[in-house]
Design a protein around this motif. Structure first.
Motif, PDB file in Angstrom:
ATOM      1  N   VAL A 181      86.074 -14.466 -17.461  1.00  0.00           N
ATOM      2  CA  VAL A 181      86.747 -15.705 -17.845  1.00  0.00           C
ATOM      3  C   VAL A 181      86.231 -16.124 -19.216  1.00  0.00           C
ATOM      4  O   VAL A 181      85.029 -16.311 -19.412  1.00  0.00           O
ATOM      5  CB  VAL A 181      86.503 -16.827 -16.816  1.00  0.00           C
ATOM      6  CG1 VAL A 181      87.091 -18.147 -17.311  1.00  0.00           C
ATOM      7  CG2 VAL A 181      87.099 -16.460 -15.466  1.00  0.00           C
ATOM      8  N   ILE A 182      87.166 -16.255 -20.171  1.00  0.00           N
ATOM      9  CA  ILE A 182      86.798 -16.654 -21.529  1.00  0.00           C
ATOM     10  C   ILE A 182      87.443 -17.980 -21.932  1.00  0.00           C
ATOM     11  O   ILE A 182      87.255 -18.435 -23.059  1.00  0.00           O
ATOM     12  CB  ILE A 182      87.132 -15.559 -22.564  1.00  0.00           C
ATOM     13  CG1 ILE A 182      88.641 -15.310 -22.656  1.00  0.00           C
ATOM     14  CG2 ILE A 182      86.366 -14.278 -22.247  1.00  0.00           C
ATOM     15  CD1 ILE A 182      89.057 -14.464 -23.859  1.00  0.00           C
ATOM     16  N   GLY A 183      88.192 -18.593 -21.021  1.00  0.00           N
ATOM     17  CA  GLY A 183      88.818 -19.871 -21.329  1.00  0.00           C
ATOM     18  C   GLY A 183      89.882 -20.225 -20.321  1.00  0.00           C
ATOM     19  O   GLY A 183      89.983 -19.613 -19.250  1.00  0.00           O
ATOM     20  N   THR A 184      90.692 -21.196 -20.693  1.00  0.00           N
ATOM     21  CA  THR A 184      91.781 -21.639 -19.838  1.00  0.00           C
ATOM     22  C   THR A 184      92.955 -22.095 -20.704  1.00  0.00           C
ATOM     23  O   THR A 184      92.766 -22.570 -21.817  1.00  0.00           O
ATOM     24  CB  THR A 184      91.344 -22.769 -18.879  1.00  0.00           C
ATOM     25  OG1 THR A 184      92.458 -23.172 -18.080  1.00  0.00           O
ATOM     26  CG2 THR A 184      90.788 -23.969 -19.607  1.00  0.00           C
ATOM     27  N   CYS A 185      94.144 -21.919 -20.174  1.00  0.00           N
ATOM     28  CA  CYS A 185      95.371 -22.292 -20.875  1.00  0.00           C
ATOM     29  C   CYS A 185      96.339 -22.822 -19.823  1.00  0.00           C
ATOM     30  O   CYS A 185      96.403 -22.270 -18.720  1.00  0.00           O
ATOM     31  CB  CYS A 185      95.941 -21.057 -21.574  1.00  0.00           C
ATOM     32  SG  CYS A 185      97.317 -21.378 -22.665  1.00  0.00           S
ATOM     33  N   GLY A 186      97.059 -23.882 -20.149  1.00  0.00           N
ATOM     34  CA  GLY A 186      97.925 -24.424 -19.122  1.00  0.00           C
ATOM     35  C   GLY A 186      99.126 -25.188 -19.626  1.00  0.00           C
ATOM     36  O   GLY A 186      99.170 -25.629 -20.774  1.00  0.00           O
ATOM     37  N   VAL A 187     100.096 -25.312 -18.737  1.00  0.00           N
ATOM     38  CA  VAL A 187     101.200 -26.252 -18.871  1.00  0.00           C
ATOM     39  C   VAL A 187     101.186 -27.086 -17.599  1.00  0.00           C
ATOM     40  O   VAL A 187     101.161 -26.561 -16.493  1.00  0.00           O
ATOM     41  CB  VAL A 187     102.580 -25.574 -19.109  1.00  0.00           C
ATOM     42  CG1 VAL A 187     102.630 -24.934 -20.484  1.00  0.00           C
ATOM     43  CG2 VAL A 187     102.924 -24.558 -18.045  1.00  0.00           C
ATOM     44  N   ARG A 188     101.158 -28.412 -17.799  1.00  0.00           N
ATOM     45  CA  ARG A 188     101.001 -29.326 -16.674  1.00  0.00           C
ATOM     46  C   ARG A 188     102.104 -30.369 -16.704  1.00  0.00           C
ATOM     47  O   ARG A 188     102.190 -31.159 -17.646  1.00  0.00           O
ATOM     48  CB  ARG A 188      99.616 -29.996 -16.749  1.00  0.00           C
ATOM     49  CG  ARG A 188      98.484 -28.976 -16.706  1.00  0.00           C
ATOM     50  CD  ARG A 188      97.139 -29.595 -17.043  1.00  0.00           C
ATOM     51  NE  ARG A 188      97.061 -30.242 -18.336  1.00  0.00           N
ATOM     52  CZ  ARG A 188      96.812 -29.611 -19.494  1.00  0.00           C
ATOM     53  NH1 ARG A 188      96.635 -28.306 -19.518  1.00  0.00           N
ATOM     54  NH2 ARG A 188      96.737 -30.287 -20.622  1.00  0.00           N
ATOM     55  N   LYS A 189     102.925 -30.356 -15.654  1.00  0.00           N
ATOM     56  CA  LYS A 189     103.973 -31.355 -15.508  1.00  0.00           C
ATOM     57  C   LYS A 189     103.422 -32.494 -14.650  1.00  0.00           C
ATOM     58  O   LYS A 189     102.571 -32.272 -13.785  1.00  0.00           O
ATOM     59  CB  LYS A 189     105.197 -30.753 -14.820  1.00  0.00           C
ATOM     60  CG  LYS A 189     105.792 -29.576 -15.567  1.00  0.00           C
ATOM     61  CD  LYS A 189     107.065 -29.070 -14.919  1.00  0.00           C
ATOM     62  CE  LYS A 189     106.779 -28.271 -13.676  1.00  0.00           C
ATOM     63  NZ  LYS A 189     107.997 -27.711 -13.056  1.00  0.00           N
ATOM     64  N   ALA A 190     103.911 -33.707 -14.865  1.00  0.00           N
ATOM     65  CA  ALA A 190     103.491 -34.841 -14.040  1.00  0.00           C
ATOM     66  C   ALA A 190     103.956 -34.646 -12.596  1.00  0.00           C
ATOM     67  O   ALA A 190     103.249 -34.977 -11.657  1.00  0.00           O
ATOM     68  CB  ALA A 190     104.022 -36.153 -14.613  1.00  0.00           C
ATOM     69  N   SER A 191     105.157 -34.088 -12.425  1.00  0.00           N
ATOM     70  CA  SER A 191     105.658 -33.761 -11.092  1.00  0.00           C
ATOM     71  C   SER A 191     106.483 -32.483 -11.178  1.00  0.00           C
ATOM     72  O   SER A 191     106.957 -32.105 -12.259  1.00  0.00           O
ATOM     73  CB  SER A 191     106.489 -34.908 -10.497  1.00  0.00           C
ATOM     74  OG  SER A 191     107.657 -35.105 -11.258  1.00  0.00           O
ATOM     75  N   ALA A 192     106.662 -31.823 -10.067  1.00  0.00           N
ATOM     76  CA  ALA A 192     107.270 -30.489 -10.045  1.00  0.00           C
ATOM     77  C   ALA A 192     108.663 -30.444 -10.674  1.00  0.00           C
ATOM     78  O   ALA A 192     109.026 -29.458 -11.302  1.00  0.00           O
ATOM     79  CB  ALA A 192     107.315 -29.958  -8.617  1.00  0.00           C
ATOM     80  N   GLY A 193     109.451 -31.497 -10.545  1.00  0.00           N
ATOM     81  CA  GLY A 193     110.814 -31.490 -11.064  1.00  0.00           C
ATOM     82  C   GLY A 193     110.942 -31.810 -12.534  1.00  0.00           C
ATOM     83  O   GLY A 193     112.035 -31.702 -13.100  1.00  0.00           O
TER      84      GLY A 193
END
Length: 158
Positions: A73-85
């Motif tokens: 593991v060298i880091g983290t990357c993400g896309v985060r929605k407030a809610s699934a829809g």
């Protein structure tokens, strides 16, 4: 959940990733951009636990993946929605300073952003950063984000 690039594997976090995350989040170069004091082992354990929980939510709204290189593991990357829809999500990426300057953040981010627009049906991404974090701003711009303020960058699908 797993995405592969030429050099990297992006995957859901596991509890055993905690020591790797603690190691890089405690480095002085990392802390310049993410604040002081360094996180405690309990802080990082709670952080990784939250990411593990997000991976099991149904329906899923947050995809914060471990960036791994040769199994490490060298880091983290993400896309985060407030809610699934939702069709808008926050994008974020962090990398162990030992791996800065090799294109890993860009490579991981490209894969996750493509996943967000093509698979998740996102219509807009935004990224938040401190104006002093020039490397993060350069990364956002290289990924097609445009500044809408000193701290907020946005982009739509290509």
């Amino acid at each position: 959940m797993e995405l592969r690039t030429e050099r990297l594997v992006l995957r859901d976090f596991r509890r055993e990733d905690t020591p790797s995350v603690l190691a890089y989040q405690s480095k002085p170069a990392y802390l310049e951009h993410y604040g002081h004091p360094p996180p405690t082992a309990d802080d990082v354990r709670a952080f990784v636990e939250r990411l593990c929980q997000w991976a099991h939510e149904v329906p899923r709204a947050k995809y914060q993946l471990a960036i791994t290189l040769e199994g490490r593991v060298i880091g983290t990357c993400g896309v985060r929605k407030a809610s699934a829809g939702d069709t808008v999500a926050e994008y974020g990426c962090e990398l162990d300073p030992a791996f800065w300057g090799h294109g890993y953040a860009h490579e991981a981010s490209r894969a996750l952003i493509t996943f967000g627009f093509t698979t998740l049906g996102l219509r807009r991404l935004f990224a938040l950063t401190r104006p002093q974090n020039r490397a993060a701003i350069r990364l956002a711009q290289a990924l097609g984000f445009h500044g809408v303020s000193d701290e907020r960058y946005e982009r739509g699908p290509d």
